[in-house]
Motif scaffolding. Structure first.
Motif, PDB file in Angstrom:
ATOM      1  N   THR A 119       5.480  -4.154  -1.365  1.00 50.42           N
ATOM      2  CA  THR A 119       5.234  -4.216  -2.799  1.00 50.42           C
ATOM      3  C   THR A 119       6.211  -3.268  -3.487  1.00 50.42           C
ATOM      4  O   THR A 119       6.414  -2.142  -3.022  1.00 50.42           O
ATOM      5  CB  THR A 119       3.767  -3.878  -3.141  1.00 50.42           C
ATOM      6  OG1 THR A 119       3.538  -4.064  -4.534  1.00 50.42           O
ATOM      7  CG2 THR A 119       3.400  -2.452  -2.764  1.00 50.42           C
ATOM      8  N   TRP A 175       2.053   4.098   5.574  1.00 48.65           N
ATOM      9  CA  TRP A 175       2.885   3.545   4.516  1.00 48.65           C
ATOM     10  C   TRP A 175       4.326   3.992   4.764  1.00 48.65           C
ATOM     11  O   TRP A 175       4.582   5.165   5.044  1.00 48.65           O
ATOM     12  CB  TRP A 175       2.423   4.028   3.153  1.00 48.65           C
ATOM     13  CG  TRP A 175       1.136   3.426   2.706  1.00 48.65           C
ATOM     14  CD1 TRP A 175      -0.117   3.931   2.891  1.00 48.65           C
ATOM     15  CD2 TRP A 175       0.965   2.195   2.001  1.00 48.65           C
ATOM     16  NE1 TRP A 175      -1.066   3.093   2.351  1.00 48.65           N
ATOM     17  CE2 TRP A 175      -0.425   2.020   1.789  1.00 48.65           C
ATOM     18  CE3 TRP A 175       1.839   1.223   1.512  1.00 48.65           C
ATOM     19  CZ2 TRP A 175      -0.950   0.908   1.119  1.00 48.65           C
ATOM     20  CZ3 TRP A 175       1.316   0.119   0.846  1.00 48.65           C
ATOM     21  CH2 TRP A 175      -0.063  -0.027   0.656  1.00 48.65           C
ATOM     22  N   LEU A 213      -1.302  -8.128   7.081  1.00 48.91           N
ATOM     23  CA  LEU A 213      -1.432  -7.040   6.118  1.00 48.91           C
ATOM     24  C   LEU A 213      -0.811  -7.491   4.804  1.00 48.91           C
ATOM     25  O   LEU A 213       0.307  -8.008   4.796  1.00 48.91           O
ATOM     26  CB  LEU A 213      -0.726  -5.777   6.622  1.00 48.91           C
ATOM     27  CG  LEU A 213      -1.181  -5.235   7.980  1.00 48.91           C
ATOM     28  CD1 LEU A 213      -0.290  -4.068   8.403  1.00 48.91           C
ATOM     29  CD2 LEU A 213      -2.631  -4.806   7.929  1.00 48.91           C
ATOM     30  N   TYR A 244       5.752  -0.496   2.160  1.00 48.08           N
ATOM     31  CA  TYR A 244       5.195  -1.332   3.204  1.00 48.08           C
ATOM     32  C   TYR A 244       4.007  -0.648   3.871  1.00 48.08           C
ATOM     33  O   TYR A 244       4.042   0.556   4.133  1.00 48.08           O
ATOM     34  CB  TYR A 244       6.234  -1.623   4.279  1.00 48.08           C
ATOM     35  CG  TYR A 244       7.441  -2.376   3.808  1.00 48.08           C
ATOM     36  CD1 TYR A 244       8.572  -1.717   3.340  1.00 48.08           C
ATOM     37  CD2 TYR A 244       7.475  -3.768   3.851  1.00 48.08           C
ATOM     38  CE1 TYR A 244       9.692  -2.407   2.911  1.00 48.08           C
ATOM     39  CE2 TYR A 244       8.603  -4.472   3.433  1.00 48.08           C
ATOM     40  CZ  TYR A 244       9.694  -3.776   2.963  1.00 48.08           C
ATOM     41  OH  TYR A 244      10.797  -4.477   2.546  1.00 48.08           O
ATOM     42  N   CYS A 245       3.021  -1.433   4.198  1.00 53.60           N
ATOM     43  CA  CYS A 245       1.881  -0.994   4.992  1.00 53.60           C
ATOM     44  C   CYS A 245       2.131  -1.433   6.438  1.00 53.60           C
ATOM     45  O   CYS A 245       2.688  -2.514   6.676  1.00 53.60           O
ATOM     46  CB  CYS A 245       0.636  -1.661   4.423  1.00 53.60           C
ATOM     47  SG  CYS A 245      -0.863  -1.429   5.375  1.00 53.60           S
ATOM     48  N   SER A 258      -2.696  -0.719  -2.461  1.00 54.68           N
ATOM     49  CA  SER A 258      -3.720  -1.154  -1.514  1.00 54.68           C
ATOM     50  C   SER A 258      -3.082  -2.011  -0.436  1.00 54.68           C
ATOM     51  O   SER A 258      -2.097  -2.713  -0.687  1.00 54.68           O
ATOM     52  CB  SER A 258      -4.808  -1.967  -2.232  1.00 54.68           C
ATOM     53  OG  SER A 258      -5.473  -1.192  -3.197  1.00 54.68           O
ATOM     54  N   CYS A 259      -3.659  -1.962   0.742  1.00 55.64           N
ATOM     55  CA  CYS A 259      -3.218  -2.789   1.862  1.00 55.64           C
ATOM     56  C   CYS A 259      -4.462  -3.423   2.469  1.00 55.64           C
ATOM     57  O   CYS A 259      -5.286  -2.730   3.075  1.00 55.64           O
ATOM     58  CB  CYS A 259      -2.489  -1.943   2.885  1.00 55.64           C
ATOM     59  SG  CYS A 259      -2.097  -2.801   4.417  1.00 55.64           S
ATOM     60  N   GLY A 293       3.189  -5.408   6.590  1.00 54.06           N
ATOM     61  CA  GLY A 293       2.997  -6.244   5.417  1.00 54.06           C
ATOM     62  C   GLY A 293       4.332  -6.683   4.852  1.00 54.06           C
ATOM     63  O   GLY A 293       5.393  -6.310   5.370  1.00 54.06           O
ATOM     64  N   GLU A 335       0.006  -6.042   0.927  1.00 51.15           N
ATOM     65  CA  GLU A 335       0.031  -4.934  -0.016  1.00 51.15           C
ATOM     66  C   GLU A 335      -0.094  -5.439  -1.451  1.00 51.15           C
ATOM     67  O   GLU A 335       0.303  -6.566  -1.761  1.00 51.15           O
ATOM     68  CB  GLU A 335       1.349  -4.149   0.096  1.00 51.15           C
ATOM     69  CG  GLU A 335       1.649  -3.579   1.461  1.00 51.15           C
ATOM     70  CD  GLU A 335       2.518  -4.476   2.300  1.00 51.15           C
ATOM     71  OE1 GLU A 335       3.201  -3.968   3.215  1.00 51.15           O
ATOM     72  OE2 GLU A 335       2.526  -5.702   2.045  1.00 51.15           O
ATOM     73  N   THR A 385      -9.278  -1.924   4.554  1.00 57.96           N
ATOM     74  CA  THR A 385      -8.287  -1.651   3.508  1.00 57.96           C
ATOM     75  C   THR A 385      -7.792  -0.208   3.603  1.00 57.96           C
ATOM     76  O   THR A 385      -8.568   0.700   3.905  1.00 57.96           O
ATOM     77  CB  THR A 385      -8.889  -1.897   2.113  1.00 57.96           C
ATOM     78  OG1 THR A 385      -9.393  -3.235   2.051  1.00 57.96           O
ATOM     79  CG2 THR A 385      -7.841  -1.722   1.026  1.00 57.96           C
TER      80      THR A 385
END
Length: 123
Positions: free
Chosen positions: A117, A36, A4, A95-96, A21-22, A114, A6, A78
């Motif tokens: 971000t 998320w 994953l 985080y995703c 976005s992930c 992920g 991000e 996504t």
């Protein structure tokens, strides 16, 4: 192995909007619930929003209800987090995560994460 990634974070002012976005790769996540989380400095990882694998069910932490919207495009593997009316207290690494089964709000339930971000909201 699934991955994953991000994107979409940045520095914004209070009241602004951002869309995270992930992107998933390495496997199909269409049968996974996706969520998320966020983590502010010195704090634990907090659940923000989750969506089931069909996209028909969502859940949000109270502090973001009415401001954030989670969605997914299974054809593109996504997941998105649309954030509006951002506040300084939304500042965190976002985080995703992907969940096959378990409790959405519990980080240890998740199978994939992920790298995060950064979202910074200035006052």
């Amino acid at each position: 192995q699934g991955q994953l990634v991000e994107s979409g974070g940045g520095l914004v002012q209070a009241g602004d909007s951002l869309r995270l976005s992930c992107a998933a790769s390495g496997r199909t996540f269409s049968t996974y619930s996706m969520s998320w989380f966020r983590q502010a400095p010195g704090k634990g990882r907090e659940f923000v929003a989750g969506i089931n694998w069909t996209g028909t069910s969502t859940y949000y932490v109270d502090s973001v209800k009415g401001r954030f919207t989670i969605s997914r495009d299974n054809a593109k593997n996504t997941v998105f987090l649309q954030m509006s009316s951002l506040k300084p207290e939304d500042t965190a690494v976002y985080y995703c995560a992907a969940l096959k089964r378990g409790v959405w709000t519990t980080p240890t339930s998740y199978d994939y994460w992920g790298q995060g971000t950064q979202v910074t909201v200035s006052s």
